[in-house]
Design a protein around this motif. Structure first.
Motif, PDB file in Angstrom:
ATOM      1  N   LEU A  77       1.990  -2.496  10.747  1.00 20.43           N
ATOM      2  CA  LEU A  77       2.692  -3.371   9.819  1.00 20.43           C
ATOM      3  C   LEU A  77       4.173  -3.046   9.787  1.00 20.43           C
ATOM      4  O   LEU A  77       5.023  -3.948   9.770  1.00 20.43           O
ATOM      5  N   VAL A  78       4.514  -1.758   9.797  1.00 21.80           N
ATOM      6  CA  VAL A  78       5.928  -1.363   9.776  1.00 21.80           C
ATOM      7  C   VAL A  78       6.633  -1.861  11.021  1.00 21.80           C
ATOM      8  O   VAL A  78       7.769  -2.338  10.976  1.00 21.80           O
ATOM      9  N   ARG A  79       5.963  -1.790  12.142  1.00 23.46           N
ATOM     10  CA  ARG A  79       6.559  -2.247  13.407  1.00 23.46           C
ATOM     11  C   ARG A  79       6.884  -3.738  13.336  1.00 23.46           C
ATOM     12  O   ARG A  79       7.951  -4.173  13.790  1.00 23.46           O
ATOM     13  N   VAL A  80       5.989  -4.507  12.671  1.00 25.00           N
ATOM     14  CA  VAL A  80       6.231  -5.942  12.532  1.00 25.00           C
ATOM     15  C   VAL A  80       7.374  -6.190  11.564  1.00 25.00           C
ATOM     16  O   VAL A  80       8.244  -7.039  11.801  1.00 25.00           O
ATOM     17  N   SER A  97      17.322 -11.238  -4.216  1.00 27.14           N
ATOM     18  CA  SER A  97      16.529 -10.453  -5.165  1.00 27.14           C
ATOM     19  C   SER A  97      15.119 -10.216  -4.652  1.00 27.14           C
ATOM     20  O   SER A  97      14.524  -9.159  -4.891  1.00 27.14           O
ATOM     21  N   LEU A  98      14.595 -11.177  -3.939  1.00 30.55           N
ATOM     22  CA  LEU A  98      13.266 -11.006  -3.358  1.00 30.55           C
ATOM     23  C   LEU A  98      13.261  -9.899  -2.328  1.00 30.55           C
ATOM     24  O   LEU A  98      12.316  -9.102  -2.248  1.00 30.55           O
ATOM     25  N   LEU A  99      14.331  -9.813  -1.545  1.00 28.66           N
ATOM     26  CA  LEU A  99      14.455  -8.741  -0.545  1.00 28.66           C
ATOM     27  C   LEU A  99      14.500  -7.385  -1.207  1.00 28.66           C
ATOM     28  O   LEU A  99      13.831  -6.433  -0.769  1.00 28.66           O
ATOM     29  N   SER A 100      15.251  -7.299  -2.336  1.00 25.59           N
ATOM     30  CA  SER A 100      15.359  -6.023  -3.043  1.00 25.59           C
ATOM     31  C   SER A 100      14.020  -5.636  -3.642  1.00 25.59           C
ATOM     32  O   SER A 100      13.604  -4.463  -3.570  1.00 25.59           O
ATOM     33  N   ASP A 101      13.313  -6.650  -4.264  1.00 27.22           N
ATOM     34  CA  ASP A 101      12.008  -6.341  -4.839  1.00 27.22           C
ATOM     35  C   ASP A 101      11.008  -5.939  -3.759  1.00 27.22           C
ATOM     36  O   ASP A 101      10.171  -5.041  -3.974  1.00 27.22           O
ATOM     37  N   PHE A 102      11.105  -6.586  -2.595  1.00 31.03           N
ATOM     38  CA  PHE A 102      10.158  -6.254  -1.508  1.00 31.03           C
ATOM     39  C   PHE A 102      10.347  -4.801  -1.041  1.00 31.03           C
ATOM     40  O   PHE A 102       9.372  -4.054  -0.868  1.00 31.03           O
ATOM     41  N   LEU A 103      11.589  -4.426  -0.892  1.00 30.03           N
ATOM     42  CA  LEU A 103      11.859  -3.056  -0.438  1.00 30.03           C
ATOM     43  C   LEU A 103      11.441  -2.034  -1.489  1.00 30.03           C
ATOM     44  O   LEU A 103      10.890  -0.976  -1.160  1.00 30.03           O
ATOM     45  N   SER A 104      11.707  -2.368  -2.777  1.00 31.58           N
ATOM     46  CA  SER A 104      11.301  -1.445  -3.835  1.00 31.58           C
ATOM     47  C   SER A 104       9.792  -1.326  -3.895  1.00 31.58           C
ATOM     48  O   SER A 104       9.234  -0.229  -4.078  1.00 31.58           O
ATOM     49  N   GLY A 105       9.103  -2.458  -3.739  1.00 33.56           N
ATOM     50  CA  GLY A 105       7.654  -2.415  -3.744  1.00 33.56           C
ATOM     51  C   GLY A 105       7.104  -1.634  -2.557  1.00 33.56           C
ATOM     52  O   GLY A 105       6.138  -0.865  -2.702  1.00 33.56           O
ATOM     53  N   PHE A 106       7.730  -1.813  -1.371  1.00 32.01           N
ATOM     54  CA  PHE A 106       7.269  -1.062  -0.192  1.00 32.01           C
ATOM     55  C   PHE A 106       7.481   0.437  -0.381  1.00 32.01           C
ATOM     56  O   PHE A 106       6.617   1.251  -0.033  1.00 32.01           O
ATOM     57  N   ASN A 107       8.620   0.756  -1.017  1.00 36.06           N
ATOM     58  CA  ASN A 107       8.917   2.169  -1.243  1.00 36.06           C
ATOM     59  C   ASN A 107       7.915   2.769  -2.224  1.00 36.06           C
ATOM     60  O   ASN A 107       7.433   3.896  -2.040  1.00 36.06           O
ATOM     61  N   SER A 108       7.604   2.015  -3.271  1.00 37.72           N
ATOM     62  CA  SER A 108       6.627   2.521  -4.251  1.00 37.72           C
ATOM     63  C   SER A 108       5.247   2.628  -3.628  1.00 37.72           C
ATOM     64  O   SER A 108       4.494   3.571  -3.905  1.00 37.72           O
ATOM     65  N   TYR A 109       4.921   1.671  -2.799  1.00 41.60           N
ATOM     66  CA  TYR A 109       3.591   1.677  -2.181  1.00 41.60           C
ATOM     67  C   TYR A 109       3.421   2.864  -1.223  1.00 41.60           C
ATOM     68  O   TYR A 109       2.353   3.481  -1.169  1.00 41.60           O
ATOM     69  N   THR A 110       4.456   3.185  -0.535  1.00 39.21           N
ATOM     70  CA  THR A 110       4.345   4.256   0.467  1.00 39.21           C
ATOM     71  C   THR A 110       4.592   5.639  -0.096  1.00 39.21           C
ATOM     72  O   THR A 110       4.673   6.618   0.665  1.00 39.21           O
ATOM     73  N   LEU A 111       4.762   5.698  -1.469  1.00 42.33           N
ATOM     74  CA  LEU A 111       4.881   7.044  -2.026  1.00 42.33           C
ATOM     75  C   LEU A 111       3.610   7.842  -1.822  1.00 42.33           C
ATOM     76  O   LEU A 111       3.633   9.064  -1.729  1.00 42.33           O
ATOM     77  N   LYS A 112       2.525   7.166  -1.756  1.00 36.23           N
ATOM     78  CA  LYS A 112       1.278   7.840  -1.446  1.00 36.23           C
ATOM     79  C   LYS A 112       1.194   8.080   0.055  1.00 36.23           C
ATOM     80  O   LYS A 112       1.352   7.140   0.835  1.00 36.23           O
ATOM     81  N   PRO A 113       0.967   9.302   0.496  1.00 38.90           N
ATOM     82  CA  PRO A 113       0.897   9.583   1.930  1.00 38.90           C
ATOM     83  C   PRO A 113      -0.149   8.749   2.649  1.00 38.90           C
ATOM     84  O   PRO A 113       0.035   8.351   3.800  1.00 38.90           O
ATOM     85  N   GLU A 114      -1.250   8.460   1.934  1.00 39.02           N
ATOM     86  CA  GLU A 114      -2.300   7.682   2.596  1.00 39.02           C
ATOM     87  C   GLU A 114      -1.813   6.271   2.896  1.00 39.02           C
ATOM     88  O   GLU A 114      -2.085   5.718   3.973  1.00 39.02           O
ATOM     89  N   ASN A 115      -1.110   5.681   1.906  1.00 31.33           N
ATOM     90  CA  ASN A 115      -0.598   4.331   2.126  1.00 31.33           C
ATOM     91  C   ASN A 115       0.450   4.297   3.236  1.00 31.33           C
ATOM     92  O   ASN A 115       0.524   3.360   4.022  1.00 31.33           O
ATOM     93  N   LEU A 116       1.277   5.355   3.273  1.00 32.00           N
ATOM     94  CA  LEU A 116       2.291   5.416   4.332  1.00 32.00           C
ATOM     95  C   LEU A 116       1.627   5.478   5.708  1.00 32.00           C
ATOM     96  O   LEU A 116       2.052   4.808   6.655  1.00 32.00           O
ATOM     97  N   ARG A 117       0.591   6.265   5.776  1.00 32.82           N
ATOM     98  CA  ARG A 117      -0.094   6.368   7.074  1.00 32.82           C
ATOM     99  C   ARG A 117      -0.739   5.043   7.461  1.00 32.82           C
ATOM    100  O   ARG A 117      -0.730   4.660   8.631  1.00 32.82           O
ATOM    101  N   ARG A 118      -1.285   4.286   6.435  1.00 31.04           N
ATOM    102  CA  ARG A 118      -1.962   3.024   6.720  1.00 31.04           C
ATOM    103  C   ARG A 118      -1.000   1.992   7.311  1.00 31.04           C
ATOM    104  O   ARG A 118      -1.370   1.234   8.207  1.00 31.04           O
TER     105      ARG A 118
END
Length: 1515
Positions: free
Chosen positions: A143-146, A106-127
């Protein structure tokens, strides 16, 4: 180009979108309106607002969980100053995240959902995509590479990132300043070079799914990065996907090739990739072809290189026919795109060929296999050029292939034109290599290759207009001119003539380079001098019409050079000046150039007349230069239309002919009879009788001063000039000077040619008589040359009566000529005279030899006169023959003695005066000899009391070989080709019955001239060591094609004269003796008492000449290519009916009218002649056999030149049948028994023809080995040695084999046996290449044939024990060594099959050892007796014998089949087998021939003085 439909992605509207950091330009993805906005109601709106707030709360919670998890691992996501901050130990970070996420799904699912929500903003995705900050260091991994290095996260995170790519498809990234703002490329960078892939197949599928909808720019980026992203786990799937993409859009070919190059493919996939790439050659854009070719050629391996090269040749569309509009566009706008792409293609090919030798070798092999012109393309020229440019050892191979392709007709001139014309910019980088090609081709011996080189030079000159390139071309041509090689110099000058005729004006500024030719003038003959001055003539004409100073300087310089040369007293330079002057006149005085302006003070016409006058004035006091001036002027008049004023000047000059050479007659008689040098004059050969108004003053001019004698030398040339001027000014007719054809000659009285009359003359008077006859023959020859044009089809205005009158007079003049030459030959026998030259012989002589030739010639003539006067008895003749033999034996190779003029004459077929009486008529038939013997015997009985000072009967023999006169024949003026038309005229109507014998001497004279002309065209001039003594043929300005067209009407006449002469020989009937005398009298010939005509001699000579002429005409190159002429020639010699026995032996049966039927008919005709000839003339039958062989040669040539098809198959079927029949005919001749006595002497002088017959017999036997074995082992040993005095009985059935001809048979058998062995070696080599398919019977058959060949050489070598001639021993050593050397090549074959055929192979080696031992003995004896003719051949033979010894040792050692091998020194024994007494041995030994299995057992104790090792196998 195919545009893919771009599918828009569905995106969530951004919530609380923050602004980008200051200073960063970021492009957000465009917003897409929801389709649900068209249906709005109040309830729905309230629910959506409520759900939106709840959703934002959920996303916020998930983001907080993600941030908290990252924070626990040491990552600071919310960094106000920039990208997230990462801990220093990334591996620890990855381990912590891996542990947490792996333990809690469940933690893995929440992490992915949170990452997806966070990167909805283009600026956050670029960061999260850009490089993050690390503690204590600068930027590092993103960070994505890691996160991608965390196994539980990797696949889901990859899918999330790939799904975000379509959101940026419509964003124009061309305005982005850096990589950090290009989100798609940032995403791709995260996937590159990952340490591992959790599920590579799923990731690959997802990546390819996204790739299929990507725009072109991004698609190229992804395709090029595939090897770095996906790795090697899914190569098969990647190759299939990339192939599909190439089919949809060829624009992605470059990144696809890049991916193919970086993928690690197995062999099967690599072949699939190559197949894909090959299929794209025709489809991709031109700008992509260089990359495709480079990939293909770098992918070549020994297994696929042939396929790659063949497909590239077949599919690559390279340089084509130039377009005029595109060429014009290039001139305006510079290099076009097409040229640029073609240049890149060449550069790609060149770079790969330079570093991959496998490709170069395969290209050369591929081109060698092509044998048709249609299979060759422009790319072939360029491939060869690129290989040649790369340098190395393959350059010579490239040049050989080019030469071969040109000779075979595969490389046409049009193919080279497609490379050069209109593509100067492309060719410029390779200009030096193209120039080196031209230099090589122009230096080749083959005419067709040099013509191709000329075309290449001309094309390069036309394409490159800059001064540097043209200077290089001209410099190369001048280098050819200075090479000193005749054919190369001639071709280079031809090229210069071609360039100057086309680009004269453009060559004027480059004339300084052309002037280099003038440095080589002294080494040129007439033909080359004409070409040189033709070049400068074109330049002169162009320069005089040019107003610039350069052109004026060239014109003045050339005129100055020719004036200096023509005024030089040295004959060599005067000759150059005359040619240059008249060539200049042909340009300046040409009627077609009369309108050309002249920039000089004088007009072109004035300069031309001035040059003519200066040339004539410089030659007036010199006979030979004046003759040459007339001859050159004649050629100029016949080939160039001159202006009227020049023609008027020439007409005035030739108008003085009458006052110089003619006298008036009254009623056909001299007004006053006078004596000249004490000689009474008499009018000879008056064809016009009392109507003749003039006569030719020969005797008065001969008896006058030296200057007058010189005037007679110029008489023929002067008259020919007169006739040409008359013909040109009178519409081709010679009606204005026709009185000269029938006018008489003033010659010495005919009474001086009897025995008492001749003896009463002084030496000076005899000389005057001989010179008078000589000049009379020269006059008649020019009469024939001039007036034969009136009846040879060149004049159409003459009436039939005029033609018949001229024909009758020409026949009479020809009879006069035959009579005068026979009389002159007899007179020169009695009193040798050095005859003056009637022309400056320069047709084939090099000027550098001119003075040497004249000096040697004069010395030879002085020696000749002394020797002739000293021959007073038969004892002197025997002494001379002994001296000649001694001289020959002292230098058997003829290399140490400088050849004299007389040697050259003998080689050319001429016979000197002192050889006339020594040479017998060995080549005559029995009938001809009997006739000749009876004629002389009768004359001796009638005039024996009137012997001359040389004790010879003064018999004038009509149409016999004028051997004394032939030694000076090169001084005569030649008969022109038009004179041969006299052969077609009917017999004289004054004959009292239909007897052709009276006409045959005339036909024989013309046939001999035709024969010589054919020899002149077919025999290379290099065979005449001193070419200046070669008799002129009158063909200096006649091409082979023109010659063939002129002799074509003669073919039916040749058959008619052949039938007439053969009938006389066959029937042997008495002919009317009055015919010759009657017709001779009607022709004005005086009645000479000692005059004889031998009908059989003349008829035999006519038959021989026609046979020789037929053979030579049949194999002329132009005849083989012109089927109409070939059909006419064969059709003229058809029998009444072709025998069915010949036609039925050919499949398919030839049809009448076809060329194969005509070949059969001609063969049948001459075969019947051969069968008839055997009854009365062996020599004529031999000539007929050679003619039959020439027919077979012609058939073979026709087969070789025909393309594949039904016609070739039909003619090819003729060869086996003719081969079988000619072999039988040759056997008949070899078994022919001569009927007259003294057989040994009868065959002694027929060695050459016996050799030819024997070769024909062996080569056309069903199996050459069988008759060879029979002749060498059974027939030849029956011939007694030269020391045997017993009469030869022909028990062996070959009368032509006797001690006199033994050497000839011995040599031919050796040569043919060696040829058989060479064929066997080739068969063995081919058999070794296909070892798997070798049958036992095939090997056994080859071994049997090898054994036969060994038996032949053993038998021939062992004959040296009986025949002690040095010549025989020398041939045994020479050919025995060559046989052993060739036999060495089959040892690999013997070793391979030794186990299956060991007994046969051991016996083969033992048998050959019998010959090698005899050869060793011959070498030892030759060294001891210092026989140089043998010792010169010993080193090569010894090397072969030593190699044979060690090859036998290696054979027995490698097979190890129980055989022993001993090697020791041979005992010193002679040919009889006796031990030489000078050698000491420890104990006696048995004869080595008694126990061959122990050959060498005792030899270990022997020591030969020669130390020659020998070996023997023992079982």
């Amino acid at each position: 180009m195919v545009f893919l439909h771009q599918v828009s992605s569905r995106k969530r509207p951004p919530a609380n979108a923050g602004a980008a950091p200051p200073g960063v330009a970021f492009v957000a993805p465009p917003k897409i309106a929801s389709s649900s906005t068209n249906i709005i109601n109040t309830a729905t709106t309230k629910r959506s607002k409520t759900s939106g707030k709840e959703r934002e709360n959920e996303d916020f919670i998930l983001i907080e969980k993600m941030i908290s998890l990252l924070a626990d691992a040491g990552v600071t996501l919310l960094n106000p100053g920039g990208p997230p901050c990462l801990p220093s130990d990334l591996h620890k970070l990855c381990r912590l995240l891996d542990q947490r996420l792996s333990s809690d799904a469940s933690l893995l699912s929440d992490f992915l959902s949170g990452f997806n929500s966070y990167t909805l903003k283009p600026e956050n995705l670029r960061r999260v995509l850009i490089s993050a900050c690390r503690d204590g260091s600068s930027r590092s991994e993103s960070l994505v590479r890691v996160l991608l290095l965390v196994a539980p996260l990797q696949l889901k995170l990859q899918q999330v990132l790939l799904e975000k790519l379509p959101e940026y498809f419509d964003v124009d990234m061309s305005c982005t300043a850096s990589l950090e703002n290009d989100v798609p490329r940032l995403i791709l960078n995260q996937f590159r070079w990952l340490d591992f892939l959790v599920d590579s197949e799923a990731f690959t599928d997802k990546l390819l799914e996204v790739l299929s909808i990507c725009p072109l720019r991004l698609k190229k980026e992804i395709i090029g990065s595939l090897p770095e992203i996906v790795g090697d786990q899914n190569n098969k799937k990647l190759v299939a996907a990339l192939e599909q993409m190439l089919q949809e859009d060829s624009a992605v070919v470059v990144p696809v090739l890049d991916s193919f190059s970086n993928l690690h493919l197995d062999d099967q996939l690599q072949e699939q990739v190559i197949t894909i790439s090959l299929s794209c050659i025709r489809n991709v854009d031109a700008e992509h072809v260089p990359y495709l070719l480079r990939f293909l050629m770098l992918s070549a391996t020994p297994g696929n290189v042939r396929r790659i090269i063949s497909q590239i040749r077949e599919q690559l569309k390279f340089v084509g026919v130039p377009d005029c509009r595109s060429a014009h566009h290039r001139k305006i706008k510079g290099k076009a795109l097409a040229d640029n792409s073609e240049g890149l293609i060449l550069e790609a090919l060149r770079s790969t060929l330079r570093f991959k030798n496998l490709l170069c070798q395969e290209i050369l092999k591929e081109l060698k296999c092509l044998d048709k012109a249609k299979d060759h393309k422009v790319i072939d020229i360029w491939l060869l050029m690129l290989i040649h440019t790369s340098g190395g050892s393959l350059q010579k191979g490239v040049m050989k292939i080019i030469k071969t392709k040109i000779i075979e007709g595969c490389f046409k001139e049009a193919l080279f034109d497609q490379c050069i014309d209109g593509h100067g910019d492309l060719v410029r980088d390779y200009f030096p290599s193209f120039l080196s090609w031209c230099e090589y081709l122009l230096a080749c011996k083959e005419q067709i290759v040099r013509e191709y080189g000329i075309h290449m030079y001309t094309s390069l000159f036309a394409e490159f207009t800059d001064n540097y390139s043209r200077q290089e071309i001209l410099g190369a041509l001048v280098t050819h001119v200075g090479s000193g090689v005749g054919y190369e110099v001639s071709s280079a000058l031809d090229n210069m003539v071609l360039l100057s005729s086309k680009y004269a004006e453009e060559l004027i500024p480059l004339s300084a380079y052309i002037n280099g030719i003038l440095d080589y003038l002294e080494g040129f003959n007439i033909e080359k001098l004409h070409k040189v001055y033709e070049v400068f003539g074109y330049l002169l004409l162009s320069a005089r019409s040019s107003a610039n100073s350069v052109g004026s300087s060239i014109a003045n310089e050339l005129l100055m050079i020719v004036r200096k040369q023509v005024s030089n007293p040295d004959l060599k330079y005067k000759k150059m000046g005359l040619i240059g002057t008249l060539r200049t006149v042909s340009c300046l005085g040409n009627a077609n150039n009369s309108n050309c302006p002249s920039s000089s003070q004088k007009t072109n016409l004035e300069d031309a007349l001035e040059l003519l006058k200066a040339s004539l004035d410089s030659c007036k006091s010199l006979t030979l230069p004046l003759i040459m001036f007339y001859d050159e002027l004649i050629a100029l008049l016949e080939n160039t239309p001159l202006q009227p004023k020049i023609m008027e000047w020439i007409g005035k000059h030739v108008g003085a002919f009458e006052s110089m050479f003619l006298s008036d007659l009254e009623g056909g008689q001299l007004p006053v009879e006078d004596s000249y040098c004490g000689l009474e004059g008499e009018l000879w050969m008056n064809l016009d009788g009392d109507l003749s108004p003039i006569c030719l003053n020969i005797l008065p001019l001969v008896s006058c001063s030296t200057q007058s004698t010189s005037s007679l030398q110029i008489l023929p040339a002067n008259f020919l000039l007169l006739s040409v001027v008359e013909r040109l000014t009178n519409q081709g007719s010679l009606g204005g000077i026709d009185a000269l054809l029938g006018c008489p000659f003033l010659l010495p009285s005919h009474k001086y040619f009897g025995g008492p009359g001749w003896q009463s003359l002084t030496g000076k008077q005899k000389q005057a008589v001989c010179l008078s006859l000589y000049h009379a023959t020269g006059w008649i020859r020019e009469l024939l040359n001039a007036f034969s044009t009136q009846v040879a089809g060149r004049v159409n205005s003459a009436s039939q009566a005029t033609r018949e009158e001229i024909i009758a007079k020409l026949l009479k003049r020809l009879r006069n000529l035959v009579f005068l030459e026979s009389l002159l030959n007899t007179s020169l026998k009695l009193y040798p005279v050095n005859l003056p030259e009637l022309h400056l012989f320069v047709e084939h002589s090099e000027p550098s030899f001119l003075n040497k030739r004249n000096h040697r010639h004069n010395m030879e003539k002085k020696n000749e006169q002394k020797k002739v006067c000293e021959r007073d008895s038969s004892d002197d003749k025997k002494k001379q023959r002994k001296k000649m033999k001694a001289a020959e034996n002292s230098d058997p190779n003829g290399k140490l003695r400088q050849p004299t003029i007389l040697d050259v004459l003998r080689k050319a077929g001429a016979v000197t005066t002192q050889e006339v009486l020594n040479e017998g008529s060995s080549s005559l038939s029995h009938t001809e000899k009997s006739s000749q013997h009876g004629m002389y015997k009768e004359k001796e009985s009638q005039h024996g009391e009137h012997s001359n000072e040389t004790n010879e009967p003064a018999v004038v023999e009509i149409s016999a070989v004028t051997k004394v006169l032939n030694s000076q024949r090169f001084k005569f003026r030649p008969l022109l080709v038009d004179c041969l038309s006299i052969l077609t005229f009917g017999k004289n109507q004054d004959s009292c019955c239909a007897d052709p014998a009276a006409e045959l001497p005339l036909h024989l004279y013309l046939l001999q001239d035709l024969h010589y002309k054919l020899d002149y065209l077919t025999i290379p001039s290099k065979q005449f060591q001193l070419g200046g003594l070669r008799v002129p043929a009158g063909l200096s300005r006649v091409t082979l094609c023109e010659f063939v067209s002129k002799i074509r009407p003669l073919f039916p006449s040749l058959r008619k004269h052949f039938d007439a002469a053969f009938s006389i020989l066959k029937e042997g009937a008495e002919t009317c003796q009055e015919h010759w005398s009657t017709q001779s009298t009607s022709a004005g010939n005086p009645d000479i008492p000692d005059l004889a005509v031998s009908n059989s001699l003349v008829a035999g000579s006519v038959v021989r000449e026609i046979l020789c002429c037929f053979s030579k005409i049949l194999n002329l190159p132009d005849i083989q290519t012109d089927k109409a002429v070939l059909s006419d020639l064969l059709g003229a010699f058809q029998p009444v009916k072709v025998p069915n026995s010949l036609l039925s032996s050919i499949q398919p049966i030839p049809s009448p009218g076809n060329i194969d039927y005509q070949y059969c008919g001609a063969y049948s005709f001459f075969e019947d002649v051969l069968d008839s000839d055997l009854s009365f003339s062996f020599s004529i039958a031999s000539e007929v056999l050679v003619t039959l062989e020439s027919i077979m040669t012609s058939v073979q040539t026709s087969v070789d030149k025909l393309p594949e098809g039904k016609g070739k198959h039909t003619i090819q079927g003729v060869l086996p049948a003719l081969s079988k029949r000619i072999g039988g005919s040759a056997q008949k001749l070899l078994m022919h028994q001569q009927e007259y006595e003294n057989l040994d002497n009868g065959w002694r002088n027929k060695g050459e023809i016996i050799q030819r017959i024997l070769q024909i017999y062996l080569k056309n036997s069903k199996s050459t080995s069988d008759p060879l074995n029979e002749l060498a082992c059974s027939i030849l040993p029956q011939v007694p040695s030269g020391k045997t005095k017993t009469t030869q009985d022909t028990l062996h059935g070959f009368p032509t084999l006797c001690p006199a001809t033994f050497v000839v048979w011995y040599r031919v058998l050796h040569e043919e046996n060696l040829a058989v062995l060479h064929k066997l070696v080739k068969e063995v080599v081919l058999l070794e290449k296909r070892k798997a398919d070798v049958q036992h019977e095939t090997v056994k058959g080859l071994l049997m044939r090898l054994h036969q060949s060994v038996n032949v050489v053993v038998s021939l070598v062992n004959m040296c024990r009986i025949h002690d001639k040095i010549t025989v021993h020398a041939m045994a050593v020479k050919y025995g060594g060559k046989f052993v050397d060739s036999f060495l090549k089959v040892f690999d074959f013997l070793q391979t099959h030794f186990r299956a055929h060991n007994d046969t192979i051991i016996q083969l080696v033992k048998e050959l050892q019998k010959a090698t031992r005899t050869i060793q003995t011959l070498c030892s004896e030759a060294k001891g007796s210092k026989q140089t003719s043998i010792t010169t051949k010993i080193p090569a033979t010894k090397r072969s014998l030593e190699r044979f010894l060690f090859q036998v040792k290696a054979l027995l050692h490698n097979t190890a089949n129980g055989c022993s091998f001993w090697m020791g020194n041979l005992k010193h024994k002679d040919l009889s087998g006796q031990v030489v007494s000078s050698q000491l041995y420890a104990e006696g030994d048995d004869d080595d021939n008694e126990k061959p299995e122990q050959m060498g057992a005792d030899d270990n104790q022997a020591a030969s003085s020669e130390g020659d090792g020998e070996a023997a196998p023992s079982a």
